[in-house]
Motif scaffolding. Structure first.
Motif, short mmCIF file in Angstrom:
data_model
loop_
_atom_site.label_atom_id
_atom_site.label_comp_id
_atom_site.label_asym_id
_atom_site.label_seq_id
_atom_site.Cartn_x
_atom_site.Cartn_y
_atom_site.Cartn_z
N TRP A 117 0.83 -1.20 0.00
CA TRP A 117 0.00 0.00 0.00
C TRP A 117 0.87 1.26 0.00
CZ3 TRP A 117 -1.04 3.53 4.25
CH2 TRP A 117 -2.13 4.37 4.05
N PHE A 154 -3.33 -4.44 -11.12
CA PHE A 154 -4.61 -4.98 -10.70
C PHE A 154 -5.47 -5.28 -11.93
CE2 PHE A 154 -3.14 -2.75 -6.96
CZ PHE A 154 -3.56 -3.56 -5.91
N GLN A 206 -8.51 -4.62 -12.44
CA GLN A 206 -9.39 -3.49 -12.77
C GLN A 206 -8.70 -2.47 -13.66
OE1 GLN A 206 -8.85 -4.80 -9.80
NE2 GLN A 206 -10.64 -4.77 -8.48
N TRP A 249 -15.83 1.23 -13.86
CA TRP A 249 -14.47 0.98 -13.38
C TRP A 249 -13.46 2.00 -13.92
CZ3 TRP A 249 -13.85 -2.12 -9.43
CH2 TRP A 249 -14.80 -3.12 -9.20
N TRP A 261 -10.60 3.82 -11.61
CA TRP A 261 -10.55 3.04 -10.37
C TRP A 261 -9.18 3.14 -9.71
CZ3 TRP A 261 -7.42 -1.06 -8.93
CH2 TRP A 261 -7.79 -1.75 -7.77
N PRO A 294 -6.95 1.51 -6.26
CA PRO A 294 -6.97 0.49 -5.21
C PRO A 294 -6.96 1.11 -3.82
CG PRO A 294 -4.76 0.68 -6.13
CD PRO A 294 -5.65 1.56 -6.96
N THR A 320 -7.84 -2.42 1.30
CA THR A 320 -8.40 -3.77 1.23
C THR A 320 -7.85 -4.53 0.04
OG1 THR A 320 -10.43 -2.97 2.26
CG2 THR A 320 -10.54 -5.11 1.19
N ASP A 321 -7.63 -3.85 -1.08
CA ASP A 321 -7.08 -4.50 -2.28
C ASP A 321 -5.66 -4.99 -2.02
OD1 ASP A 321 -9.28 -3.88 -4.34
OD2 ASP A 321 -8.84 -1.91 -3.52
N TYR A 322 -4.86 -4.18 -1.33
CA TYR A 322 -3.48 -4.60 -1.02
C TYR A 322 -3.47 -5.71 0.03
CZ TYR A 322 -2.19 -0.44 -3.62
OH TYR A 322 -2.04 0.49 -4.62
N TYR A 349 -5.73 -8.01 0.23
CA TYR A 349 -6.07 -9.22 -0.52
C TYR A 349 -4.86 -9.73 -1.30
CZ TYR A 349 -8.36 -12.28 -3.90
OH TYR A 349 -8.70 -13.36 -4.67
N VAL A 350 -4.08 -8.84 -1.87
CA VAL A 350 -2.86 -9.25 -2.59
C VAL A 350 -1.90 -9.95 -1.63
CG1 VAL A 350 -0.80 -8.40 -3.76
CG2 VAL A 350 -3.03 -7.46 -4.35
N THR A 366 -3.26 -10.35 -9.28
CA THR A 366 -2.54 -9.09 -9.34
C THR A 366 -1.05 -9.37 -9.52
OG1 THR A 366 -4.18 -8.04 -7.90
CG2 THR A 366 -2.05 -6.93 -8.15
#
Length: 223
Positions: free
Chosen positions: A129, A154, A156, A164, A167, A169, A172-174, A176-177, A190
């Protein structure tokens, strides 16, 4: 007579900081549960040290990223590096315990493995992040900073679907990665684009692999 053009008010949207801070606080609290068999240092040392590093970050931007100071990012990187280094120390202590201690203490093994794995995921999530495209301030559209090249690709960012466009990130996206990398020991949806991200993902996968393959596997055999 032409009507005057209505000017939209400036956007007050700000990137959220509290999810990353909450994740770090959760990991610092977990350090109080580290079994003494794998940690020769005082239990309070890591929470206090991490709290001292986190305090100025939360003070400057408690909930959203509003104040962009040059020294904020180095403090954040140092905080994450300390978390990763201490977690590696716990892993080394766990391996030493397996070779020289009572390896039949299943509760110690399971508790230690779970703590190391969770800390591994959260620490690297904050690191991704912080470094991707120059950090959250550089990525945020409300700040006048030029973003660097992307470190993570990503899905997206590769599609042209309604809703999108533009978009960005979030934490939460990081997270998940970091979770998928620690689970699959490799990138999933990703992809890392830069050498520094590949190195970080390799280190995270190695810590996770050692934790699961050596420690957790031994704990299951004991049980």
């Amino acid at each position: 007579m032409n009507k005057p053009t209505k000017v939209s008010p400036p956007s007050t949207r700000h990137t959220r900081r509290w999810p990353a801070s909450l994740a770090v606080v959760s990991v610092l609290v977990l350090q109080l549960l580290v079994p003494p068999q794998i940690n020769a240092l005082p239990r309070w040392l890591m929470p206090v040290l991490g709290g001292l590093l986190l305090l100025p970050l939360v003070y400057m931007n408690p909930f959203h990223l509003r104040r962009d100071e040059p020294w904020l990012r180095p403090v954040e990187v140092v905080l994450v590096a300390v978390l990763v280094a201490v977690n590696a120390y716990y892993l080394a202590g766990m391996i030493f315990f397996l070779n020289n201690g009572d390896a039949n203490e299943a509760k110690v093994l399971v508790k230690s493995a779970l703590l190391i794995w969770v800390t591994n995921v959260v620490s690297f999530a904050v690191w991704y992040w912080e470094i991707d495209r120059g950090g959250p301030f550089a990525r945020a559209p409300e700040h006048e900073r030029e973003a660097e090249r992307a470190d993570l690709l990503f899905p997206q960012m590769t599609v042209d679907l309604p809703g999108w466009k533009g978009w960005l990130p979030g934490f939460t996206d990081y997270l998940y990665v970091a979770f998928t990398n620690a689970t699959a020991f490799s990138p999933t949806d990703t992809l890392p684009l830069t050498a520094r991200t590949k190195v970080l993902m390799g280190i995270q996968s190695a810590i996770s692999l050692l934790t699961i393959a050596i420690i957790a596997a031994r704990a299951v055999n004991v049980l």
